[in-house]
Enzyme design. Structure first.
Site, mmCIF file in Angstrom:
data_model
loop_
_atom_site.group_PDB
_atom_site.id
_atom_site.type_symbol
_atom_site.label_atom_id
_atom_site.label_comp_id
_atom_site.label_asym_id
_atom_site.label_seq_id
_atom_site.Cartn_x
_atom_site.Cartn_y
_atom_site.Cartn_z
ATOM 1 N N ARG C 70 -3.239 10.439 8.692
ATOM 2 C CA ARG C 70 -3.543 10.844 10.072
ATOM 3 C C ARG C 70 -2.289 10.939 10.928
ATOM 4 O O ARG C 70 -2.041 11.946 11.584
ATOM 5 C CB ARG C 70 -4.511 9.849 10.695
ATOM 6 C CG ARG C 70 -5.746 9.606 9.873
ATOM 7 C CD ARG C 70 -6.310 8.243 10.171
ATOM 8 N NE ARG C 70 -6.703 8.170 11.564
ATOM 9 C CZ ARG C 70 -7.917 8.477 12.005
ATOM 10 N NH1 ARG C 70 -8.837 8.859 11.162
ATOM 11 N NH2 ARG C 70 -8.181 8.380 13.276
ATOM 12 N N THR C 71 -1.499 9.858 10.922
ATOM 13 C CA THR C 71 -0.309 9.864 11.770
ATOM 14 C C THR C 71 0.668 10.920 11.296
ATOM 15 O O THR C 71 1.300 11.623 12.090
ATOM 16 C CB THR C 71 0.357 8.477 11.757
ATOM 17 O OG1 THR C 71 -0.612 7.505 12.104
ATOM 18 C CG2 THR C 71 1.520 8.412 12.715
ATOM 19 N N LYS C 98 12.856 4.514 -7.133
ATOM 20 C CA LYS C 98 13.800 4.429 -8.245
ATOM 21 C C LYS C 98 14.921 3.458 -7.940
ATOM 22 O O LYS C 98 15.909 3.413 -8.644
ATOM 23 C CB LYS C 98 14.393 5.819 -8.529
ATOM 24 C CG LYS C 98 13.366 6.816 -8.976
ATOM 25 C CD LYS C 98 14.010 8.136 -9.409
ATOM 26 C CE LYS C 98 12.970 9.235 -9.437
ATOM 27 N NZ LYS C 98 13.420 10.464 -8.794
ATOM 28 N N ARG C 120 7.682 5.686 8.854
ATOM 29 C CA ARG C 120 6.674 4.625 8.804
ATOM 30 C C ARG C 120 7.045 3.745 7.626
ATOM 31 O O ARG C 120 7.248 4.231 6.509
ATOM 32 C CB ARG C 120 5.259 5.172 8.627
ATOM 33 C CG ARG C 120 4.266 4.032 8.338
ATOM 34 C CD ARG C 120 2.848 4.455 8.400
ATOM 35 N NE ARG C 120 2.430 4.563 9.791
ATOM 36 C CZ ARG C 120 1.154 4.606 10.183
ATOM 37 N NH1 ARG C 120 0.208 4.553 9.291
ATOM 38 N NH2 ARG C 120 0.863 4.715 11.450
ATOM 39 N N HIS C 148 4.116 0.329 17.016
ATOM 40 C CA HIS C 148 3.685 1.699 16.701
ATOM 41 C C HIS C 148 3.725 2.411 18.062
ATOM 42 O O HIS C 148 2.699 2.631 18.700
ATOM 43 C CB HIS C 148 2.272 1.668 16.130
ATOM 44 C CG HIS C 148 1.798 2.967 15.553
ATOM 45 N ND1 HIS C 148 2.514 4.145 15.607
ATOM 46 C CD2 HIS C 148 0.655 3.266 14.881
ATOM 47 C CE1 HIS C 148 1.835 5.109 15.006
ATOM 48 N NE2 HIS C 148 0.700 4.608 14.557
#
Lengths: 437, 191, 323
Positions: C70-71, C98, C120, C148
């Site tokens: 969504r974000t 990795k 994020r 946020h």
């Protein structure tokens, strides 16, 4: 043949604090120099002549992690900090949990270290906290104490048996007090700042729980236990109460726990990430008070080198710890003696010499005639600024770069030979890989 | 002092010279309103679109004058230009963005872009660019209170209050009572 | 007596930051500037051609080490509407899996001339870490339990849009506050704009420690419902890490869920908000989530406008500093 002239000799073991000369003959302290022989002379006016300082909590990372530090570089860092003896922790790769690793370290130290390097052995195999390590064989190989430092035995029954078994060899047990359940994934002190920063907290109770465990076991087994790097006011209170009742429990404090608080973590700088964590001002005040009234008897660094690339990552993922040997004495002098006036200079020196020596039954920490001539010359009023680029240690993970301090070692003498002096040390950076802090 | 005489406006800069006073501004805008009505006989077919910030005041006044002439108030709109500027990278500070308002269907409308000063033409270009993302109006015309020359793009005004010859570095100041709380006036720096 | 001339209006706040890392750093004036800018950008999505050229030629990388559809979609659309070029990287496709460090991955992105990195990450402090080391603009799309920022901005934007103002309102935030970055950012934003905040939830998830931030804490939802102007419900999860904090979702709903009965006791024009995704039947009754007082979908629309505003402000001009 060496004569240290006209310094303030502070030798707490012999209750000595006076201006005098100190003679060194054939690598040992002597009451006077043999007449007629040529000798070197060092003018110590304005300086303190102390027994060589002892740091009983360092990590030299060998075997297995020599990118962070080696026995050789760690020893040089110790010398540059004024320390003539250090006690290494066993959480290396492989860990020091059997006699051959002990021997390996001792032999390497003999060859390469410019200071006395003592080693501890793990309490449990692989420091896993499940089965006792071969304590007797390690004792024979030359360990001076037992510790699972970095980890903490959670099983109280096992810790009890370890204490009873170690008693046979009169091996002191040093404990990193951390209750894994209460601490969980904590990376900083649980309090106002961990709430704001959204980082998992490491509550003081996580340390106090194990300090209490140790107090009870010390009573039950009638053996001494030493609590490492104390960080919380609650721990000091528990210790004060137990010692007043005669329980054989002791503790040490590291400079960062009295120099900094959890507020420093606002910028998420991993040079402020330690275990146990920096706590609140009330904890700092309680630790200083505990030092002042003798509840806490030993000072140490928990010198924990890490490579820059290991520390320069997201906060959660960075390893805990900072280097400390080269800033330790300066910080303690600056904070305890000068700023807070919690203790006087002779007491400070005692906490770095005779107190750790007695705990570990080392034949060090005094200036009695006949002992090996480990001597630290200190200028207690010298003002200087910490410069990580001049560190002898291979790593530079310190939060103190640029901090002004008052007081510093100016010369370190081991077995009668000068292994470091301020005036002769190069000013340019030593470690090749250090990136900007 | 006669209390009904308006106080003379004070200059916005030490060396500024008054070019138009309140009366002259009002006459110019009234004349522009007449010219607009002459070229666009149906008032329902036009929308006066102000370019922020002072172009909005100009559009409001022109619409009021048209209403006085035709007794029908034309639609008013606002077109933000800062999101479409071509010089965002060069400017040290970001210009303030404003919400645009245009009638829902502009396909059959003549939009009359309105601004206080027409200079390089880049603001008008941004305004036309911005309009393009709303749709395709029948026509766009341009009204400016002051045209001071020095175009950098091929743009010209359909309606001009006053042509003001200037050198490129001379500043022109427009003040409106409703915005600046001083009498309406147009000034420019002395040569 | 001549009237004193009115003083000219105060100059609008200016934005000089290249990054948006936390709400806690922002002044109330900066917050208001973002909201006003977002109001203008909201209009763009109502146009026929939903595009403005403000970030034309700029490259935006959605670097989602912690996944979110969504974000990420919201930022992606915001970037497209500003005419930027967008690339999406998730943890599994990145070199982080990795063993490449975050710093090296980010520097590689910068070497590709990424102008904006939207990050994020599950580690608190990760966006600040990058912002200090990169010339690219770094936008925090959620870092661990820390903040946020764009969620809080769209929350206060929605409140302001619906109720006209934020100052003086009583806002309740309900749910798992302890582990919530949305809660922290909301608390900072609401307090800076002058609202009163009450936190509600189980005592294990809403510790009293939060009172030191200047908010009220209560574990009795029914006592505050008639007083509040806004209810912001946080998603509650009973995953492995939370099992020690409360016994079951059923018990949570019984004590803290916005049931129909509880919703009926709210003021008639109280707003019901939720950052999404909604656990119907857990933190909010399914019908209540769709009721007229629920502004949950408005939040989504406003999120797009807010993110356009943030990208415009941080990356529209050439800011170089982090503050």
């Amino acid at each position: 043949m060496l004569l240290l002239r006209n310094g303030r000799i502070i030798d707490p073991a012999n209750k000595r604090d006076e201006i005098a000369d100190l003679a060194i003959t054939d690598g040992r302290i002597s009451s006077s120099l043999p007449p007629g022989e040529p000798f070197d002379e060092i003018d110590c006016s304005g300086l303190v002549i102390a027994p060589g300082l002892i740091d009983l909590h360092v990590h030299f990372r060998e075997p297995g992690q020599s990118a962070k530090e080696t026995i050789a570089t760690g020893a040089r860092a110790a010398a540059a900090g004024g320390f003539t003896s250090v006690v290494c922790m066993p959480n290396t790769s492989p860990p020091v949990d059997n006699p051959s690793v002990v021997t390996w370290i001792r032999e390497k130290a003999e060859r390469e270290a410019c200071v006395n390097v003592f080693t501890t052995g793990a309490i449990t195999k692989e420091i896993a906290g499940e089965e006792l390590a071969p304590i007797g064989s390690m004792f024979r190989a030359g360990i001076v104490a037992l510790t699972d430092d970095g980890h903490c035995v959670q099983n109280h029954e096992l810790m009890r048996r370890a204490l009873e078994y170690a008693r046979m060899f009169q091996l002191p047990i040093l404990d990193h007090c951390q209750d894994y359940g209460l601490v969980g994934k904590g990376v900083m002190h649980e309090g106002y700042w961990s709430t704001i920063l959204g980082l998992p907290g490491w509550p003081s109770a996580g340390e106090e729980m194990i300090v209490m465990r140790n107090i009870l076991l010390a009573g039950l087994c009638e053996t001494p236990i030493h609590c490492q790097h104390l960080s919380s006011a609650g721990s000091v209170r528990l210790l004060r109460d137990a010692r007043a009742r005669g329980v054989q429990i002791s503790a040490e404090v590291c400079p960062h726990h009295i120099a900094l608080t959890d507020e420093s973590l606002q910028g998420y700088d991993t040079n402020f990430k330690m275990n146990p964590p920096l706590r609140a001002q009330s904890d700092v005040d309680a630790l200083i008070q505990g030092i002042a009234d003798g509840v806490i008897t030993i000072l140490a660094s928990d010198h924990a080198p890490h490579c820059a690339y290991e520390k320069e990552v997201e906060f959660d993922m960075a390893p805990f710890g900072i280097v400390g040997l080269e800033t330790e004495l300066g910080l303690f002098l600056d904070l305890l003696v000068h700023k807070h006036k919690a203790i006087d200079l002779p007491r400070l020196i005692a906490m770095l010499t005779i107190e750790p020596a007695r705990l570990l039954r080392l034949d060090r920490g005094t200036l009695s005639p006949g002992v090996p001539a480990d001597v630290t010359l200190i200028d207690p009023d010298l003002e200087w600024t910490v410069d990580a680029s001049t560190f002898q240690s291979r790593s530079t993970n310190t939060p103190f770069n640029g901090r002004p301090l008052k007081g510093r070692a100016v010369r370190t003498i081991v077995a009668g030979k000068s292994v470091w002096s301020l005036q002769d040390s190069p000013n340019s950076s030593v470690a090749a890989a250090a990136s900007a802090l | 002092m006669n209390p009904t005489e308006p106080k003379p406006p004070s200059p916005p800069a030490p060396d500024a010279v008054l070019v138009l006073d309140a009366q002259a501004i009002d006459r110019a805008l009234r004349r522009i309103a007449h010219e607009i009505v002459e070229r666009n006989p149906d008032p329902a077919g036009i929308c006066i679109v102000g370019i922020p910030s002072r172009g909005i005041e100009v559009s409001r006044r022109i619409a009021a004058h048209i209403e006085a002439i035709e007794h029908v108030r034309p639609e008013l709109g606002v077109i933000d230009v800062s999101m479409h500027r071509d010089d965002l990278r060069i400017r040290p500070k970001l210009p303030m963005v404003v919400a645009s308002h245009l009638p829902p269907d502009i396909a059959d409308l003549t939009l009359i872009l309105t601004d206080d000063v027409l200079f390089s033409g880049r603001t008008v270009r941004s305004a036309m660019d911005s309009i393009a993302s709303f749709g395709r109006p029948r026509r766009i015309q341009l009204a400016a209170l002051i045209d001071r020359g020095h175009r950098e793009l091929p743009i010209r005004a359909d309606y001009v209050g006053k042509n003001l010859p200037t050198s490129p570095t001379q500043r022109v100041y427009v003040r409106f009572q409703a915005i600046d709380h001083v009498p309406d006036s147009v000034w420019m720096d002395k040569q | 007596m001549t009237a004193k001339p009115k003083t000219a209006p105060a100059p609008a706040a200016t934005w000089t930051r290249k990054d948006l890392v936390s709400i806690r750093d922002l002044s109330p004036e900066e917050l208001t500037l973002v909201l006003d800018t977002a109001a203008a950008f909201k209009q763009v999505s109502a146009r026929e051609i939903k595009k403005v050229p403000s970030l034309r030629g700029k490259t935006l990388i959605n670097f989602f080490v912690e996944p979110s559809t969504r974000t990420r979609t919201s930022f992606e659309l915001a970037a497209f509407r500003l005419s930027a070029d967008v690339v999406n990287i998730s943890a599994s496709t990145s070199s982080l899996s990795k063993g490449e460090t975050l710093k090296d991955t980010a520097r590689n992105l910068q070497a590709l001339h990424a102008d904006v990195i939207v990050l994020r990450h599950s580690s608190a402090g990760a966006p600040l870490f990058l912002a200090e080391r990169l010339e690219s603009s770094v936008i925090n799309a959620g870092d661990g339990a820390h903040e946020h920022p764009t969620q809080a901005l769209l929350d206060v934007f929605t409140i302001r849009e619906r109720l006209g103002h934020v100052a003086g309102l009583h806002v309740a935030i309900i749910g798992d506050i302890l582990f919530s970055r949305v809660a922290r950012s909301d608390i900072f934003a609401l307090l800076k704009l002058g609202a009163n905040v009450t936190l509600v939830g189980p005592s294990t998830l809403v510790p009293r420690e939060f009172e030191k931030l200047g908010v009220r804490v209560t574990h009795d939802i029914d006592s505050i419902l008639p007083e509040v102007d806004v209810v912001n419900l946080l998603r509650i999860q009973h995953e492995r890490q939370r099992k020690e904090y409360f016994p079951s979702l059923g018990e949570y709903t019984a004590f803290f869920g916005l049931t129909r009965e509880r919703a009926a006791r709210l003021k008639p024009d109280a707003l019901i908000m939720h950052p999404g995704p909604v656990n119907r039947g857990v933190e909010i009754d399914s019908e209540i989530a769709d009721s007229p007082r629920s502004v949950i979908l408005d939040q989504v629309t406003n999120g797009l406008a807010v993110r356009m505003a943030v990208l415009y402000l941080c990356a529209g001009a050439n800011h170089t500093s982090s503050n």
